[in-house]
Design a protein around this motif. Structure first.
Motif, PDB file in Angstrom:
ATOM      1  N   LYS A  13      -5.940   2.757 -10.448  1.00  0.00           N
ATOM      2  CA  LYS A  13      -5.777   3.791 -11.479  1.00  0.00           C
ATOM      3  C   LYS A  13      -6.914   3.718 -12.509  1.00  0.00           C
ATOM      4  O   LYS A  13      -7.447   4.731 -12.944  1.00  0.00           O
ATOM      5  CB  LYS A  13      -4.429   3.644 -12.191  1.00  0.00           C
ATOM      6  N   ASP A  68       0.641   6.313 -18.216  1.00  0.00           N
ATOM      7  CA  ASP A  68       1.131   7.278 -17.240  1.00  0.00           C
ATOM      8  C   ASP A  68       2.470   6.819 -16.664  1.00  0.00           C
ATOM      9  O   ASP A  68       2.791   5.629 -16.664  1.00  0.00           O
ATOM     10  CB  ASP A  68       0.127   7.487 -16.102  1.00  0.00           C
ATOM     11  N   ASP A  69       3.240   7.778 -16.220  1.00  0.00           N
ATOM     12  CA  ASP A  69       4.467   7.465 -15.496  1.00  0.00           C
ATOM     13  C   ASP A  69       4.661   8.569 -14.467  1.00  0.00           C
ATOM     14  O   ASP A  69       4.353   9.731 -14.751  1.00  0.00           O
ATOM     15  CB  ASP A  69       5.672   7.403 -16.453  1.00  0.00           C
ATOM     16  N   SER A  70       5.110   8.205 -13.286  1.00  0.00           N
ATOM     17  CA  SER A  70       5.297   9.236 -12.270  1.00  0.00           C
ATOM     18  C   SER A  70       6.538   8.998 -11.441  1.00  0.00           C
ATOM     19  O   SER A  70       7.151   7.926 -11.508  1.00  0.00           O
ATOM     20  CB  SER A  70       4.063   9.384 -11.380  1.00  0.00           C
ATOM     21  N   GLY A  71       6.898  10.008 -10.660  1.00  0.00           N
ATOM     22  CA  GLY A  71       8.071   9.882  -9.819  1.00  0.00           C
ATOM     23  C   GLY A  71       8.192  11.060  -8.879  1.00  0.00           C
ATOM     24  O   GLY A  71       7.441  12.038  -8.972  1.00  0.00           O
ATOM     25  N   THR A  85      12.288   6.294  -9.269  1.00  0.00           N
ATOM     26  CA  THR A  85      11.552   6.303  -7.999  1.00  0.00           C
ATOM     27  C   THR A  85      11.132   4.906  -7.531  1.00  0.00           C
ATOM     28  O   THR A  85      11.291   4.568  -6.362  1.00  0.00           O
ATOM     29  CB  THR A  85      10.312   7.217  -8.124  1.00  0.00           C
ATOM     30  N   ARG A  92      11.893  -2.934  -5.381  1.00  0.00           N
ATOM     31  CA  ARG A  92      10.597  -2.250  -5.399  1.00  0.00           C
ATOM     32  C   ARG A  92      10.047  -2.032  -3.990  1.00  0.00           C
ATOM     33  O   ARG A  92       8.934  -1.566  -3.835  1.00  0.00           O
ATOM     34  CB  ARG A  92       9.587  -3.112  -6.180  1.00  0.00           C
ATOM     35  N   HIS A  94       9.072  -0.371  -0.875  1.00  0.00           N
ATOM     36  CA  HIS A  94       8.900   1.044  -0.550  1.00  0.00           C
ATOM     37  C   HIS A  94       9.539   1.430   0.771  1.00  0.00           C
ATOM     38  O   HIS A  94      10.037   2.543   0.915  1.00  0.00           O
ATOM     39  CB  HIS A  94       7.409   1.406  -0.559  1.00  0.00           C
ATOM     40  N   PHE A 115       6.059  15.517  -6.503  1.00  0.00           N
ATOM     41  CA  PHE A 115       5.667  14.355  -7.304  1.00  0.00           C
ATOM     42  C   PHE A 115       5.281  14.872  -8.675  1.00  0.00           C
ATOM     43  O   PHE A 115       4.613  15.914  -8.796  1.00  0.00           O
ATOM     44  CB  PHE A 115       4.440  13.657  -6.708  1.00  0.00           C
ATOM     45  N   PHE A 148       0.335   4.867  -0.411  1.00  0.00           N
ATOM     46  CA  PHE A 148       1.301   3.852  -0.864  1.00  0.00           C
ATOM     47  C   PHE A 148       2.617   4.556  -1.194  1.00  0.00           C
ATOM     48  O   PHE A 148       2.731   5.775  -1.054  1.00  0.00           O
ATOM     49  CB  PHE A 148       0.751   3.106  -2.096  1.00  0.00           C
ATOM     50  N   GLY A 149       3.589   3.767  -1.637  1.00  0.00           N
ATOM     51  CA  GLY A 149       4.860   4.332  -2.080  1.00  0.00           C
ATOM     52  C   GLY A 149       5.494   5.240  -1.038  1.00  0.00           C
ATOM     53  O   GLY A 149       5.620   4.873   0.132  1.00  0.00           O
ATOM     54  N   TYR A 150       5.846   6.454  -1.452  1.00  0.00           N
ATOM     55  CA  TYR A 150       6.555   7.398  -0.593  1.00  0.00           C
ATOM     56  C   TYR A 150       5.607   8.281   0.219  1.00  0.00           C
ATOM     57  O   TYR A 150       6.044   9.264   0.819  1.00  0.00           O
ATOM     58  CB  TYR A 150       7.465   8.293  -1.447  1.00  0.00           C
ATOM     59  N   ASP A 151       4.332   7.966   0.242  1.00  0.00           N
ATOM     60  CA  ASP A 151       3.356   8.811   0.948  1.00  0.00           C
ATOM     61  C   ASP A 151       3.738   9.129   2.401  1.00  0.00           C
ATOM     62  O   ASP A 151       3.537  10.268   2.841  1.00  0.00           O
ATOM     63  CB  ASP A 151       1.959   8.173   0.904  1.00  0.00           C
ATOM     64  N   LYS A 171      -5.783  13.834  -0.497  1.00  0.00           N
ATOM     65  CA  LYS A 171      -4.697  13.504  -1.427  1.00  0.00           C
ATOM     66  C   LYS A 171      -5.201  13.495  -2.873  1.00  0.00           C
ATOM     67  O   LYS A 171      -4.584  14.085  -3.756  1.00  0.00           O
ATOM     68  CB  LYS A 171      -4.075  12.142  -1.086  1.00  0.00           C
ATOM     69  N   HIS A 176      -0.510  14.784  -7.957  1.00  0.00           N
ATOM     70  CA  HIS A 176       0.066  14.898  -9.297  1.00  0.00           C
ATOM     71  C   HIS A 176      -0.747  14.097 -10.309  1.00  0.00           C
ATOM     72  O   HIS A 176      -1.071  14.560 -11.391  1.00  0.00           O
ATOM     73  CB  HIS A 176       1.515  14.413  -9.247  1.00  0.00           C
ATOM     74  N   ARG A 177      -1.099  12.858  -9.931  1.00  0.00           N
ATOM     75  CA  ARG A 177      -1.836  12.004 -10.870  1.00  0.00           C
ATOM     76  C   ARG A 177      -3.231  12.565 -11.123  1.00  0.00           C
ATOM     77  O   ARG A 177      -3.708  12.598 -12.253  1.00  0.00           O
ATOM     78  CB  ARG A 177      -1.923  10.579 -10.307  1.00  0.00           C
TER      79      ARG A 177
HETATM   80  P1  IMP Z   1       4.227   4.950 -11.307  1.00  0.00           P
HETATM   81  O1  IMP Z   1       4.973   5.343 -12.531  1.00  0.00           O
HETATM   82  O2  IMP Z   1       2.900   5.649 -11.157  1.00  0.00           O
HETATM   83  O3  IMP Z   1       4.107   3.467 -11.123  1.00  0.00           O
HETATM   84  O4  IMP Z   1       5.082   5.474 -10.062  1.00  0.00           O
HETATM   85  C1  IMP Z   1       6.458   5.157  -9.891  1.00  0.00           C
HETATM   86  C2  IMP Z   1       6.801   5.147  -8.412  1.00  0.00           C
HETATM   87  O5  IMP Z   1       6.614   6.484  -7.877  1.00  0.00           O
HETATM   88  C3  IMP Z   1       5.895   4.261  -7.557  1.00  0.00           C
HETATM   89  O6  IMP Z   1       6.413   2.964  -7.452  1.00  0.00           O
HETATM   90  C4  IMP Z   1       5.923   4.959  -6.213  1.00  0.00           C
HETATM   91  O7  IMP Z   1       7.056   4.545  -5.495  1.00  0.00           O
HETATM   92  C5  IMP Z   1       6.095   6.426  -6.562  1.00  0.00           C
HETATM   93  N1  IMP Z   1       4.815   7.124  -6.553  1.00  0.00           N
HETATM   94  C6  IMP Z   1       4.074   7.506  -7.623  1.00  0.00           C
HETATM   95  N2  IMP Z   1       2.950   8.111  -7.236  1.00  0.00           N
HETATM   96  C7  IMP Z   1       2.975   8.131  -5.877  1.00  0.00           C
HETATM   97  C8  IMP Z   1       2.068   8.623  -4.896  1.00  0.00           C
HETATM   98  O8  IMP Z   1       0.981   9.170  -5.178  1.00  0.00           O
HETATM   99  N3  IMP Z   1       2.457   8.462  -3.607  1.00  0.00           N
HETATM  100  C9  IMP Z   1       3.615   7.861  -3.244  1.00  0.00           C
HETATM  101  N4  IMP Z   1       4.469   7.372  -4.119  1.00  0.00           N
HETATM  102  C10 IMP Z   1       4.166   7.502  -5.433  1.00  0.00           C
END
Ligand code: IMP
Length: 189
Positions: A13, A68-71, A85, A92, A94, A115, A148-151, A171, A176-177
């Motif tokens: 990041k 930042d925060d995402s989900g 998420t 944690r 995935h 996302f 990574f994650g839910y990709d 991607k 979103h990011r």
């Molecule tokens: P964070 O707040 O960016 O750490 O995201 C929280 C959670 O959302 C992560 O642990 C992932 O499981 C999921 N996530 C966020 N961004 C992505 C992405 O770009 N691809 C897949 N999973 C994501």
């Protein structure tokens, strides 16, 4: 050069944002400002947690900061997993999180999801938020091993492949990011 903390220790990041800012700011990580504690994330919303993390750093370390925060939000599950998420299945892991989500969606035809990423900037005490979303749908099984994650289970709108199968270039061009970061960079510029 003006210093700005990015409230993360995620090297991926940091590089992404530092590159997008083109050297206009010196970006410092949490480790570099001496912040070793876990940042609070207790508000129950993605935007609230993003704000809470940025405020925590500016309040405790007297440095301008963004966080930042995402989900992932699934329409048929009323926006779940959303703010949960990262820990949806209780850990944690995935693989477990994706399996848990696929089980919840078993037999459900509405697979629409997105996302969402929210960045909060606190600069000179002023607060601004930047948001990015990418629309798509949840696949019925895991496809691809990239990202990574839910990709491996997220298929962005306009494609038949998951983020796990698509290249990082594709991607990163639409994520979103990336959109939230572009909005932040445009504001700072
Ligand atoms: P964070 O707040 O960016 O750490 O995201 C929280 C959670 O959302 C992560 O642990 C992932 O499981 C999921 N996530 C966020 N961004 C992505 C992405 O770009 N691809 C897949 N999973 C994501």
């Amino acid at each position: 050069m003006k210093q700005l903390c990015f409230a993360t220790n995620n090297a991926h990041k940091i590089n992404e944002v530092a590159f997008a800012l083109g050297g206009a700011f010196e970006i410092l990580t949490l480790a570099e400002i001496g912040c070793t504690e876990e940042l609070p994330e207790t508000t129950g919303t993605i935007s609230g947690n993003s704000r809470q993390k940025a405020r925590y750093v500016t309040d405790h370390f007297q440095i301008d900061c963004f966080a930042d925060d995402s989900g992932l939000e699934v329409d048929a599950l009323n926006g779940e997993p959303g703010v949960d998420t990262a820990f949806y299945s209780g850990s944690r892991d995935h693989a477990k999180n994706m399996a848990f989500l696929l089980t919840k969606l078993d037999g459900i035809t509405n697979r629409r999801a997105r996302f969402r990423s929210v960045i909060t900037l606190v600069q000179n005490g002023e607060e601004d938020q930047f948001e990015g979303t990418v629309e798509g749908r949840i696949a019925t099984n895991l496809q691809g091993e990239g990202g990574f994650g839910y990709d491996p289970i997220f298929i962005p709108e306009g494609y038949d492949q998951t983020f796990g199968e698509l290249s990082m270039e594709i991607k990163n061009g639409m994520s979103h990011r990336a959109k939230a970061v572009r909005a932040l960079v445009a504001f700072l510029a």
